[in-house]
Design an enzyme around this catalytic site. Structure first.
Site: not given
Ligand SMILES: Cc1cc2nc3c(=O)[nH]c(=O)nc-3n(C[C@H](O)[C@H](O)[C@H](O)COP(=O)(O)OP(=O)(O)OC[C@H]3O[C@@H](n4cnc5c(N)ncnc54)[C@H](O)[C@@H]3O)c2cc1C
Length: 383
Positions: A133-134, A248-249, A342-343, A373
């Site tokens: 779950a992300g 945050e954003r 590139q430069l 997204e």
């Molecule tokens: C270096 C790093 C630091 C991070 N730090 C934290 C942290 O401190 N705490 C924390 O909780 N998390 C953290 N994260 C997690 C980060 O917030 C998630 O990786 C991110 O929210 C995406 O979730 P996911 O990786 O599960 O991708 P997914 O949700 O599986 O997404 C995969 C793809 O599907 C697309 N997608 C998903 N849903 C939709 C939709 N409704 N419409 C269109 N496209 C969609 C996404 O945009 C993406 O391209 C971190 C990640 C990284 C890489």
């Protein structure tokens, strides 16, 4: 004549403060960055030093140990780190965690955690993301089960957690009611020291941000008291998370623009020095045009990001606009840093060059803090 990239929100006091931040970064962070990149984290000492100098939790009220400033003080820190490609000390996440306490914590929770976070004694992390779950946060599987005495037992695992390795306090997003969606989510405060059942997994190997620790966290029947529920009532987690999103954003937008400025300046210096075909690379029309385009993007971006900073300080930044700052900033950063690299020719591909690290580090800006997204989803809801 050179291009004026001054910030509309800055003033003499903030520029003096910026000098302090730069001094700290150049003496305490920059010299140790290579070692931190090899090790995968910055260690605790630099956090304590930053705390002692009053550089942490700068927009948290003095009553809770903060510096009593506002977002502009935070922005100065993010900018000066970003323009030097120093990503190890994830102060942004630390501050975001402090804001959860400030905005949603009970009085006792604020008193207990904020002063120690401001001193750098406790590094903060927020654990939302799980292996399954992300973007779809409502799908989290970590559970917090209420016991007869009001305490909770937490089971689950998290991944990609920034500051996970160094964290002294982790805010854990968990389901308190699995029959509900958003209303079944709560946030728990977990103190990591001597915490039975809490385990930090691997410090994950990433393509960039090598000095920033990003870890897996495991919660195996972690027992916390009733007081560990952020804000004291169940089911508030999702709304607490949504409330702090503009802040945050915008951090991502601010650091994206500062990265562009840092890359632009480094490229300008490089192409003036580097010679090909008997003249500086800076004199080729292609170089001049590329840099002119980049300077234009930075200048235009400055107007937008500065407006967002001012709106945030005035409490008026809406989620859609903050999402635009994250979307535009991270996408433009990707293109600008790519063109700067590139430069540099082949040197731009060498990790010892800052522009190479900016290239690798910047990729994640389009992914974390809500993917781009998801930003478009959020913006399109406001159309
Ligand atoms: C270096 C790093 C630091 C991070 N730090 C934290 C942290 O401190 N705490 C924390 O909780 N998390 C953290 N994260 C997690 C980060 O917030 C998630 O990786 C991110 O929210 C995406 O979730 P996911 O990786 O599960 O991708 P997914 O949700 O599986 O997404 C995969 C793809 O599907 C697309 N997608 C998903 N849903 C939709 C939709 N409704 N419409 C269109 N496209 C969609 C996404 O945009 C993406 O391209 C971190 C990640 C990284 C890489």
């Amino acid at each position: 004549m050179s291009i004026d990239f001054r910030r509309s929100w800055s003033d003499d006091d903030l520029e003096l403060y910026r000098d302090n931040v730069v001094r700290f970064i150049e003496t305490e962070v920059l010299p140790h960055d290579e070692e931190a990149r090899r090790r995968g984290h910055v260690g605790h000492e630099v956090w304590r030093k930053a705390g002692a100098l009053g550089l942490l939790c700068t927009d948290i009220p003095e009553a809770y140990g903060g510096a009593g400033g506002d977002f502009r003080h935070e922005a100065v820190f993010y900018e000066e780190m970003a323009r030097r490609a120093l990503s190890g000390m994830a102060n942004s996440v630390h501050t975001i965690v402090a804001h959860y306490f400030l905005n949603h914590g009970t009085e006792a929770q604020k008193q207990r955690y904020l002063p120690r976070m401001a001193r750098g004694e406790l590094v903060g992390a927020i654990a939302m993301t799980e292996p399954g779950a992300g973007s779809d946060l409502q799908a989290v599987r970590t559970r917090a089960e209420r016991q007869g005495d009001g305490s909770y037992r937490i089971h689950g695992s998290k991944t990609f957690i920034t500051n996970g390795f160094l964290a002294g306090v982790v805010l854990v997003v968990a389901k308190t009611d699995t029959s509900q969606g958003a209303k079944g989510i709560s946030i728990f405060i977990v103190e990591t020291e001597n915490c039975a059942g809490y385990r930090v997994g691997r410090v994950l190997d990433k393509i960039g941000m090598k000095a920033q620790d990003t870890s897996e966290l495991f919660f195996d029947d972690v027992h916390v008291s009733e007081d560990a529920l952020l804000g004291g009532s169940e089911g508030q987690g999702f709304f607490q998370l949504m409330g702090d999103l503009p802040y945050e954003r915008l951090i991502i937008g601010v650091s994206a623009l500062a990265t562009m400025e840092g890359a632009y300046q480094a490229t300008l210096d490089y192409v003036r020095d580097r010679r090909a075909f008997g003249k500086p690379v800076a004199e080729f029309q292609n170089t001049k045009f590329k840099l002119a385009e980049i300077a234009t993007q930075i200048k235009v971006g400055r107007a937008f990001i500065d407006r967002c900073v001012e709106d945030l300080v005035a409490g008026k930044l809406d989620t859609a606009t903050a999402s635009m700052a994250k979307l535009w900033g991270s996408e433009t950063q990707g293109r600008v840093v790519d063109e700067c690299l590139q430069l540099f020719g082949g040197y731009g591909f060498m990790s010892e060059y800052m522009v190479a690290r900016m290239y690798a580090d910047g990729r994640v800006q389009r992914i974390f803090g809500g993917t781009n997204e998801i930003m478009k989803e959020v913006i399109s809801r406001a159309l």
